[in-house]
Scaffold this motif. Structure first.
Motif, short mmCIF file in Angstrom:
data_model
loop_
_atom_site.label_atom_id
_atom_site.label_comp_id
_atom_site.label_asym_id
_atom_site.label_seq_id
_atom_site.Cartn_x
_atom_site.Cartn_y
_atom_site.Cartn_z
N LEU A 199 0.86 -1.17 0.14
CA LEU A 199 -0.02 -0.09 0.00
C LEU A 199 0.92 1.42 -0.02
O LEU A 199 0.49 2.19 -0.56
CB LEU A 199 -0.82 -0.04 1.23
CG LEU A 199 -2.00 1.21 1.20
CD1 LEU A 199 -2.90 1.12 -0.04
CD2 LEU A 199 -2.69 1.01 2.53
N ALA A 200 1.90 1.30 1.06
CA ALA A 200 2.86 2.48 0.82
C ALA A 200 3.51 2.67 -0.77
O ALA A 200 3.55 3.61 -1.01
CB ALA A 200 4.04 2.19 1.53
N GLY A 201 3.65 1.44 -1.39
CA GLY A 201 4.10 1.50 -2.77
C GLY A 201 3.17 2.21 -3.59
O GLY A 201 3.71 2.98 -4.43
N VAL A 202 2.00 1.89 -3.26
CA VAL A 202 0.92 2.71 -4.31
C VAL A 202 0.96 4.20 -3.69
O VAL A 202 1.04 5.11 -4.62
CB VAL A 202 -0.49 2.24 -3.71
CG1 VAL A 202 -1.62 2.87 -4.71
CG2 VAL A 202 -0.73 0.55 -4.30
N LEU B 143 2.01 6.97 -6.58
CA LEU B 143 1.22 8.16 -7.02
C LEU B 143 1.74 9.63 -6.67
O LEU B 143 1.88 10.48 -7.63
CB LEU B 143 -0.06 8.21 -6.28
CG LEU B 143 -1.37 9.05 -6.47
CD1 LEU B 143 -2.52 8.76 -5.93
CD2 LEU B 143 -0.98 10.51 -5.89
N ILE B 144 2.48 9.60 -5.57
CA ILE B 144 3.17 11.07 -5.44
C ILE B 144 4.25 11.23 -5.88
O ILE B 144 4.42 12.38 -6.62
CB ILE B 144 3.39 10.80 -3.72
CG1 ILE B 144 2.31 10.94 -2.85
CG2 ILE B 144 4.29 12.07 -3.31
CD1 ILE B 144 2.63 10.80 -1.24
N GLY C 114 3.10 -2.13 -5.87
CA GLY C 114 2.18 -1.11 -5.56
C GLY C 114 2.53 0.20 -6.28
O GLY C 114 1.50 0.89 -6.67
N SER C 115 3.66 0.47 -6.64
CA SER C 115 4.03 1.76 -7.37
C SER C 115 3.74 1.66 -8.85
O SER C 115 3.40 2.83 -9.40
CB SER C 115 5.62 2.12 -7.18
OG SER C 115 6.41 1.06 -8.05
N VAL C 116 3.48 0.48 -9.46
CA VAL C 116 2.71 0.64 -10.81
C VAL C 116 1.34 1.09 -10.73
O VAL C 116 1.10 1.80 -11.66
CB VAL C 116 3.12 -0.73 -11.36
CG1 VAL C 116 2.22 -0.92 -12.65
CG2 VAL C 116 4.44 -1.22 -11.69
N VAL C 117 0.87 0.62 -10.05
CA VAL C 117 -0.62 0.85 -9.53
C VAL C 117 -0.58 2.48 -9.21
O VAL C 117 -1.54 3.34 -9.85
CB VAL C 117 -1.41 0.23 -8.54
CG1 VAL C 117 -2.81 0.70 -8.42
CG2 VAL C 117 -1.29 -1.27 -8.84
N GLY C 118 0.09 2.96 -8.18
CA GLY C 118 0.12 4.24 -8.14
C GLY C 118 0.60 5.45 -8.99
O GLY C 118 -0.05 6.50 -9.24
N GLN D 257 0.07 5.05 -12.15
CA GLN D 257 -1.22 5.14 -13.17
C GLN D 257 -2.05 6.06 -12.37
O GLN D 257 -2.74 7.01 -13.17
CB GLN D 257 -1.74 3.83 -13.57
CG GLN D 257 -1.03 2.98 -14.49
CD GLN D 257 -0.64 3.83 -15.76
OE1 GLN D 257 -1.70 4.11 -16.57
NE2 GLN D 257 0.48 4.16 -16.48
N LEU D 258 -2.45 5.80 -11.29
CA LEU D 258 -3.37 6.60 -10.36
C LEU D 258 -2.79 8.11 -10.60
O LEU D 258 -3.78 9.15 -10.72
CB LEU D 258 -3.43 6.29 -9.07
CG LEU D 258 -4.33 4.76 -8.68
CD1 LEU D 258 -3.96 4.48 -7.48
CD2 LEU D 258 -5.61 5.33 -9.11
N GLY D 259 -1.46 8.48 -10.14
CA GLY D 259 -1.08 9.67 -10.26
C GLY D 259 -1.19 10.50 -11.67
O GLY D 259 -1.59 11.53 -11.64
N ALA D 260 -1.02 9.80 -12.83
CA ALA D 260 -1.30 10.33 -14.04
C ALA D 260 -2.63 10.55 -14.15
O ALA D 260 -2.94 11.49 -14.80
CB ALA D 260 -0.62 9.32 -14.98
#
Length: 262
Positions: A20-23, A27-28, A224-228, A230-233
């Protein structure tokens, strides 16, 4: 190099928290940078040594950086010459920082962590004021189309910091390019994502050769960061900046407390 048990022996809740932290970090990082201030404290809280946490975090955030770059690919149209020029400086800086991290004693990094995090938090808090002042200053001074030699040096120095630790390197890059480049903010943010990917990517390659990696941690952050990214974009631009800054500052304070108190 791979660490021993590490995160593989942690509870399911702990591992879910790392993912979750990776998400959040993905994003950030895509929106502004400083996602390491989310993941690094979580890895420390999970029991990883500081250098192992830093190396695993860098490796894990690379896929999220790729995701963020892809999400901002429209804003990169026509910027290939600039990206090649600044990318070389970012790669050189990232490699320098990664070498320093592993060449210097682990105790040196552990001692520097509270200072690095505190400095990053100051940058995050000061970012709105810095952006306004830099924009006002830039309006009164002509800027080279490619940022000139000053931007090359600045990107290299940011790369050293990013390869060594990396928290808030995106804020540094945004401020630097905001002063020295004649580009809209969203285009500058897209360039920032590419440069951060270059720094993290070259550091990760070096760490793969000779670095204390906790693979479970790296893979959880990567997912998590891959998902994040895309959410960030997609929606990150709509999130209130004060909310993001508040979260970053909160976890940064926790990280400093964790390191100082052990």
């Amino acid at each position: 190099m791979t660490t021993a048990a590490g995160l593989a022996g942690a509870s399911g809740w702990t591992q879910a928290g790392v993912a979750l932290a990776g998400v959040g970090a993905g994003l950030i990082n895509t929106v502004v940078g400083s996602g390491t201030l989310i993941t690094f404290p979580v890895l420390l809280a999970a029991g990883l040594p500081p250098v192992t946490a830093n190396v695993s975090n860098t490796l894990g955030l690379v896929p999220g950086s790729v995701s963020g770059v892809l999400g901002y690919r429209r804003e990169l149209d026509g910027l290939a010459p600039l990206l090649r020029r600044l990318g070389v400086a970012a790669l050189a800086g990232g490699l320098t920082g990664a070498v320093l991290l592993l060449a210097l004693p682990a105790k040196a990094f552990e001692a520097a962590v509270p200072v690095l995090i505190a400095g990053a938090l100051v940058l995050v808090l000061a970012q709105p004021l810095l952006a306004k002042r830099l924009a006002a200053r830039a309006e009164t001074r002509p800027r080279p189309a490619n940022g000139g030699f000053a931007l090359l040096v600045g990107v290299y120095l940011c790369g050293i910091y990013g390869g060594y630790f990396g928290a808030a390197q995106g804020v540094l890059l945004l401020g630097l390019m905001g002063v020295l480049l004649e580009l809209p903010l969203q285009r500058i943010n897209a360039v920032k994502n590419v440069l951060a990917l270059a720094v993290n990517g070259i550091a990760a390659v070096f760490f793969l050769i000779d670095g204390p990696i906790d693979w479970r941690a790296a893979l959880l952050i990567a997912a998590g960061s891959v998902v994040g990214g895309q959410l960030g974009a997609l929606v990150g631009r709509r999130l209130p900046p004060p909310v993001l800054r508040g979260v970053i500052v909160a976890v940064g304070v926790v990280a400093i407390t964790r390191v100082v108190l052990g």
